[in-house]
Each structure stands twice: as C-alpha cells, then as structure tokens.
Design an enzyme around this catalytic site. Structure first.
Site, PDB file in Angstrom:
ATOM      1  N   PRO A 116      40.510  48.519  44.473  1.00 29.81           N
ATOM      2  CA  PRO A 116      41.914  48.433  44.075  1.00 29.81           C
ATOM      3  C   PRO A 116      42.584  47.359  44.926  1.00 29.81           C
ATOM      4  O   PRO A 116      42.159  47.145  46.062  1.00 29.81           O
ATOM      5  CB  PRO A 116      42.458  49.824  44.411  1.00 29.81           C
ATOM      6  CG  PRO A 116      41.533  50.381  45.431  1.00 29.81           C
ATOM      7  CD  PRO A 116      40.212  49.714  45.268  1.00 29.81           C
ATOM      8  N   CYS A 117      43.597  46.687  44.407  1.00 26.75           N
ATOM      9  CA  CYS A 117      44.138  45.599  45.240  1.00 26.75           C
ATOM     10  C   CYS A 117      45.586  45.839  45.624  1.00 26.75           C
ATOM     11  O   CYS A 117      46.328  44.915  45.879  1.00 26.75           O
ATOM     12  CB  CYS A 117      43.955  44.240  44.571  1.00 26.75           C
ATOM     13  SG  CYS A 117      45.126  43.911  43.285  1.00 26.75           S
ATOM     14  N   GLN A 118      45.977  47.139  45.679  1.00 26.66           N
ATOM     15  CA  GLN A 118      47.331  47.421  46.152  1.00 26.66           C
ATOM     16  C   GLN A 118      47.424  47.025  47.620  1.00 26.66           C
ATOM     17  O   GLN A 118      46.454  47.171  48.363  1.00 26.66           O
ATOM     18  CB  GLN A 118      47.677  48.909  46.072  1.00 26.66           C
ATOM     19  CG  GLN A 118      47.638  49.490  44.692  1.00 26.66           C
ATOM     20  CD  GLN A 118      46.296  50.176  44.441  1.00 26.66           C
ATOM     21  OE1 GLN A 118      45.270  49.716  44.919  1.00 26.66           O
ATOM     22  NE2 GLN A 118      46.339  51.244  43.676  1.00 26.66           N
ATOM     23  N   PHE A 133      47.776  44.172  49.311  1.00 23.16           N
ATOM     24  CA  PHE A 133      47.201  42.997  49.954  1.00 23.16           C
ATOM     25  C   PHE A 133      48.215  42.353  50.872  1.00 23.16           C
ATOM     26  O   PHE A 133      49.398  42.330  50.580  1.00 23.16           O
ATOM     27  CB  PHE A 133      46.811  41.951  48.912  1.00 23.16           C
ATOM     28  CG  PHE A 133      45.375  42.003  48.584  1.00 23.16           C
ATOM     29  CD1 PHE A 133      44.422  41.807  49.569  1.00 23.16           C
ATOM     30  CD2 PHE A 133      44.965  42.259  47.299  1.00 23.16           C
ATOM     31  CE1 PHE A 133      43.081  41.870  49.268  1.00 23.16           C
ATOM     32  CE2 PHE A 133      43.633  42.329  46.991  1.00 23.16           C
ATOM     33  CZ  PHE A 133      42.685  42.133  47.975  1.00 23.16           C
TER      34      PHE A 133
END
Ligand SMILES: C[S@@+](CC[C@H](N)C(=O)[O-])C[C@H]1O[C@@H](n2cnc3c(N)ncnc32)[C@H](O)[C@@H]1O
Length: 361
Positions: free
Chosen positions: A83-85, A87
């Site tokens: 998941p890229c929450q 960054f």
C-alpha cells in the site's frame, strides 16, 4: 524430464490476485504474506498449498519467518503490492523515513533473496508523488543492487480484463538479463472485453438475494464467460445486496453509462461526487473496481454488482471462491491485481529472464 517450476513469494498478498496470475503462468507460490487474516483465508483456499503468513511486513521477525518457510528452496521471483499511504520524502534521498517502511521492506527482501526478477504493483499516482522523486529513488536503489528496472502504467483492459484499471508496475531483472520487457497489449479499445461480455450470463437476483453456492441458470454466452467458468459447475458468491426502496428507485432513474448528473433535481442528494450513482455501460469495460460497494451499479439491474460479478470484472475465474463477510470480500476483490494482468506480467517476466520456453503451456 520433469520441467523445473519457478518459485515465487507474494508480499502484501491480499487474497492473491497477482499471485493467481503467476500460478496460472506456471509458478509455484511458496508463501503469501499479509496482515489481514480474512484476505489470507481466501488466499489459502485458492492457492494450491501455498503457505499464508499473517505478519507485519515492517518487522524484522517477518523476514526471518519467510526465510524459514522458504527453507533451502531458491526464490526465483518476488511479487509485491505494497500500500502506498503515507509516503514521505523529507529531503533529497531521504527515503529511509519510517513512513516508507513498507516499500523499504520490499527492497530489503529483494536484497536478501536475490531473486532473478521481481514485480511491484502500485496506484498510478505513485509515479508523480513528490514530483516523481519517490519513483526515481526506488529505481535508483534497485539499480544499485544489481537490477535493471523500469516502470510503466499499464491498463488491465489491454490484457483482456473487462475493466479500465490502470496500475503502475515496476519490473526488475538481474543485470545479466538485459532490460526487463513489459507485456505487449493483447487487446485494443476497439475489441476490449465489455461488462456485458463478462457478466450477462449471471442471474439477475432482482427477486431473491441468492445463496453463497448456487446453480448457473444459463450456459455461458461469450468466450470470456466460458473462460471464467472453466470446469466450474457451481456459482459461488453471487448474492445480491438488499437495497432500500429509495436506492432502487434512485438508480432506476440513471440510464446505462450515466451517473448522479442524470438524476432529476432533488434526487440522490446524499451522494454527489464523481463516481456516485454510476451505472456501468454494458458495452464498455467497467470502471476501476474499488473496495467499496455502494457507488457502482449493474448496467441493467437496479442493484450494485455481486461479489461474483465484480470478480468476473477483475478476471478472477469462477472457481476462485471469496470468503469472509461481504465487506471483507469487497475489499479483497477491489484491492487485487486482476489475475489476467498478473498472468501477462508473469509471462513477460519469464521472457525477460529467458525462461519462457520452459513454461510454455
Ligand atoms: C493493494 S493490497 C494487495 C493486493 C494483492 N497484491 C492482490 O493482487 O490481491 C495491499 C495489501 O497490503 C496489506 N498490508 C498493509 N500493511 C501491511 C503490513 N504492515 N504488513 C503486511 N501486509 C500489509 C493489506 O492488508 C492489503 O491486503
């Protein structure tokens, strides 16, 4: 002589859409790792003996556990959908921030296992975060570790998925193989598979909600429906949502392909954002299937798609059974990489590492 199968591990596996594609291309999935037990229950039911490991990938002990499960088997490929929450890049090259720890975990795992190649999947917006610096930093780190790597935004519809789903894909291979080769598009907008192609054989469920296990009521009507059914004779997960009369009356006012803008003044006021009250167009691929289940409606019936209908739009075959509550199942389907896209990526990766002949079907 028995063909040597390649081993893969799936990080942030969810229910295993990406690894299902790799299995269908001939890979053995050794372990799928996630911290969502409901998704792992579905993973283990559909992944031919792969181990499902419930663990936090930001923790060192998870690495040790994966190593222990792999034993002395060589890990040829790593696939991952972090998941890229959250960054963050607080300064140039300052990628080692706590908040990037899930991505850093993938980098560390590749460094540790030294696979021949890897695939990382993410949302397209990740490519332009911090003016592209996050993406560049990821590319730089893998290059420094001896991999040739590139990234591209791919659209699932180009690979036979009846859905306009775009994803950022990183593909890396050891330097000795040259540059990674992304899969060629197999479909064009003129012959994209449509919603109707995907789900027109499934019963309407307008009069009864249906059961988790049921019978098909018609033969397959398209080659895609035949492909999805395969040898499956039971219709799983085709249970309709019990909408209020207000929801049914509101969506009945939206034409095929329309949305909240087609409602008369005063209707559907509670939902007024881009995707609200969207009715699919039967003659087009669907929009991106998401993890919610209240904004997209069937192109013909006055209800949201069932789990099986969304699974078809994601190219999960009908014998891939989802478990858990309806909310959990929606999350699993919506989070997944469509297996047909996964399979195209697996084949491209095999080609990139010179193993395509061995794995020919
Ligand atoms: C985009 S989904 C992956 C979908 C999957 N690749 C597929 O094709 O079905 C991201 C997954 O990361 C998992 N996740 C988030 N944080 C995690 C963590 N700290 N450790 C392990 N898994 C995590 C979520 O539970 C979720 O299933």
């Amino acid at each position: 002589m028995e063909e040597e199968r390649l081993n893969a591990i799936d990080l942030f596996a969810g229910c295993g859409g990406l690894s299902k594609g790799f299995m269908d291309a001939g890979f053995d999935i050794i372990v799928g790792v996630d911290n969502d037990q409901a998704a792992l229950n579905t993973f283990v039911r559909n992944h031919n003996g792969a181990v499902a490991l419930n663990a936090d990938l930001s923790k060192q002990e998870t690495f040790d556990e994966i190593r222990r499960i792999a034993g002395d088997r060589k890990i040829d490929v790593i696939i991952a959908g972090p998941p890229c929450q959250g960054f963050s890049l607080t300064g140039p090259r300052n990628f080692d921030d706590e908040r990037n720890k899930l991505y850093l975990a993938v980098i560390r795992m590749v460094k540790d296992f030294q696979p021949e190649g890897f695939i990382i999947e993410n949302v397209p917006g990740m490519a332009t975060l911090y003016k592209g610096q996050i993406k560049e930093e990821i590319l730089r780190r893998f290059r420094k570790m001896g991999y040739n790597i590139d990234c591209k935004i791919l659209c699932a519809a180009d690979y036979g998925v009846p859905q306009m789903r775009k994803r950022l894909i990183f593909m890396g291979v050891k330097k000795k193989y040259g540059d990674p080769q992304f899969p060629e598009a197999e479909f064009t907008p003129e012959n994209y598979r449509t919603c109707r192609d995907a789900i027109s054989d499934l019963p309407s469920r307008e009069k009864e909600l249906g059961k988790e296990e049921d019978d098909y009521t018609s033969p397959p009507l398209t080659e895609y429906q035949e492909l999805m059914r395969g040898d499956c004779h039971i219709l799983y997960n085709h249970v309709a949502t019990n909408h209020t009369q207000m929801v049914k009356d509101t969506i009945a006012l939206v034409p095929e392909g329309g949305n909240y803008k087609d409602l008369p003044p005063g209707w559907g006021e509670s939902r007024k954002f881009n995707e609200a009250w969207t009715r699919y167009d039967g003659n087009k691929p669907s929009r991106t299937i998401d993890t919610g289940h209240r904004n997209h409606f069937h192109y013909q019936y006055n209800r949201v798609p069932t789990i099986r209908e969304n699974a078809r739009l994601q190219s999960f075959p009908d014998d891939f059974v989802f478990t858990g509550t309806r909310t959990q199942q929606n999350r699993q389907v919506g989070n997944a990489v469509p297996p047909l896209l996964g399979q195209a990526l697996a084949k491209a990766l095999l080609k990139s590492i010179g193993r395509e002949e061995e794995h020919a079907e």
